[in-house]
Design a protein around this motif. Structure first.
Motif, PDB file in Angstrom:
ATOM      1  N   THR A 109       0.823  -1.212   0.000  1.00 17.94           N
ATOM      2  CA  THR A 109       0.000   0.000   0.000  1.00 17.94           C
ATOM      3  C   THR A 109       0.859   1.266   0.000  1.00 17.94           C
ATOM      4  N   ASP A 110       2.099   1.173   0.503  1.00  8.29           N
ATOM      5  CA  ASP A 110       2.990   2.344   0.482  1.00  8.29           C
ATOM      6  C   ASP A 110       3.751   2.458  -0.835  1.00  8.29           C
ATOM      7  N   ARG A 111       3.357   1.646  -1.830  1.00 10.20           N
ATOM      8  CA  ARG A 111       3.934   1.615  -3.170  1.00 10.20           C
ATOM      9  C   ARG A 111       5.350   1.059  -3.204  1.00 10.20           C
ATOM     10  N   GLY A 112       5.781   0.445  -2.125  1.00 12.74           N
ATOM     11  CA  GLY A 112       7.078  -0.204  -2.099  1.00 12.74           C
ATOM     12  C   GLY A 112       6.942  -1.699  -2.313  1.00 12.74           C
ATOM     13  N   PHE A 113       8.054  -2.357  -2.593  1.00 13.86           N
ATOM     14  CA  PHE A 113       8.076  -3.810  -2.707  1.00 13.86           C
ATOM     15  C   PHE A 113       9.500  -4.300  -2.482  1.00 13.86           C
ATOM     16  N   GLY A 114       9.616  -5.547  -2.134  1.00 16.37           N
ATOM     17  CA  GLY A 114      10.923  -6.133  -1.895  1.00 16.37           C
ATOM     18  C   GLY A 114      11.159  -7.319  -2.797  1.00 16.37           C
ATOM     19  N   GLY A 115      12.287  -7.963  -2.606  1.00 14.19           N
ATOM     20  CA  GLY A 115      12.595  -9.147  -3.393  1.00 14.19           C
ATOM     21  C   GLY A 115      13.981  -9.664  -3.064  1.00 14.19           C
ATOM     22  N   GLU A 116      14.260 -10.856  -3.563  1.00 15.81           N
ATOM     23  CA  GLU A 116      15.552 -11.492  -3.325  1.00 15.81           C
ATOM     24  C   GLU A 116      16.230 -11.833  -4.639  1.00 15.81           C
ATOM     25  N   LEU A 117      17.553 -11.773  -4.622  1.00 17.09           N
ATOM     26  CA  LEU A 117      18.367 -12.174  -5.758  1.00 17.09           C
ATOM     27  C   LEU A 117      19.255 -13.323  -5.305  1.00 17.09           C
ATOM     28  N   GLN A 118      19.012 -14.498  -5.863  1.00 17.88           N
ATOM     29  CA  GLN A 118      19.830 -15.657  -5.543  1.00 17.88           C
ATOM     30  C   GLN A 118      21.089 -15.637  -6.410  1.00 17.88           C
ATOM     31  N   ASP A 119      22.186 -16.108  -5.863  1.00 19.95           N
ATOM     32  CA  ASP A 119      23.441 -16.250  -6.629  1.00 19.95           C
ATOM     33  C   ASP A 119      23.861 -14.940  -7.292  1.00 19.95           C
ATOM     34  N   SER A 120      23.899 -13.883  -6.521  1.00 20.39           N
ATOM     35  CA  SER A 120      24.279 -12.577  -7.057  1.00 20.39           C
ATOM     36  C   SER A 120      25.682 -12.608  -7.650  1.00 20.39           C
TER      37      SER A 120
END
Length: 198
Positions: A109-120
């Motif tokens: 709702t705050d227009r943010g989002f997250g995520g993960e990067l495997q094996d950077s």
């Protein structure tokens, strides 16, 4: 640019092997895309090495972020132009076949989002050349994500890496918010990063 070179070797939605691995075909030949992977690894390592050796930290962190942002913005705008406008809505795309853009979660709702990067790729390079680090080190990747999602969502985003494989985390974790939201929250990291993007 170092990021753009990889486009020749990956489809838009192809995850591909971890950088640095050379998978062979049945006839014992290294696949063309793996040659591109090795080249990408080499160029990214050289870029990071030059930044750290010439100006050191914390300046190198901000400069690398800015380089990543400009390339991500360019690539994202190319995709947006192809579709006629910024895509908006859910950030479904995970990047142009690059191991630098994390797979996003749902927009909050705050227009943010997250995520993960495997094996950077970037974390692996840092571990190989500089060893473990107490701070997140995927500056080019975070900057690229900032530019990429800014173009696709039609609003300037800042991506911050919260945890990194170079710190010993199981994956690199990122948080994305509109730049204005970071600043409204009085976030010192955002203010520092923006100083490098003027």
């Amino acid at each position: 640019g170092i990021v753009g070179r990889r486009h020749r070797y990956r489809r838009l939605d192809h995850a591909g092997p971890v950088v640095g691995q050379h998978h062979q075909s049945r006839v014992g030949e290294v696949r063309h895309e793996d040659v591109g992977t090795a080249r990408f690894d080499f160029e990214l390592a050289r870029l990071r090495r030059n930044a750290f050796e010439s100006v050191g930290r914390p300046y190198a962190d901000g400069i690398l972020y800015g380089i990543g942002l400009s390339r991500g913005l360019l690539d994202g705008l190319r995709v947006a132009r192809r579709f006629g406008a910024a895509l908006g809505g859910e950030p479904r795309q995970t990047g142009p076949g690059l191991p630098m853009v994390f797979k996003p979660g749902r927009i909050r709702t705050d227009r943010g989002f997250g995520g993960e990067l495997q094996d950077s790729v970037e974390a692996a390079i840092h571990l190989r050349e500089l060893g473990p680090d107490p701070d997140p080190v995927c500056h080019v990747s975070a900057g690229y994500g900032s530019g990429w999602y800014s173009a696709l969502l039609g609003e300037f985003q800042l991506v911050r890496e919260l945890a990194c494989a170079a710190q010993g985390a199981h994956a690199c974790t990122f948080e994305t918010r509109p730049a204005a939201a970071w600043l409204d929250a009085g976030d010192a990291w955002a203010a520092t990063r923006l100083a490098y993007l003027d």
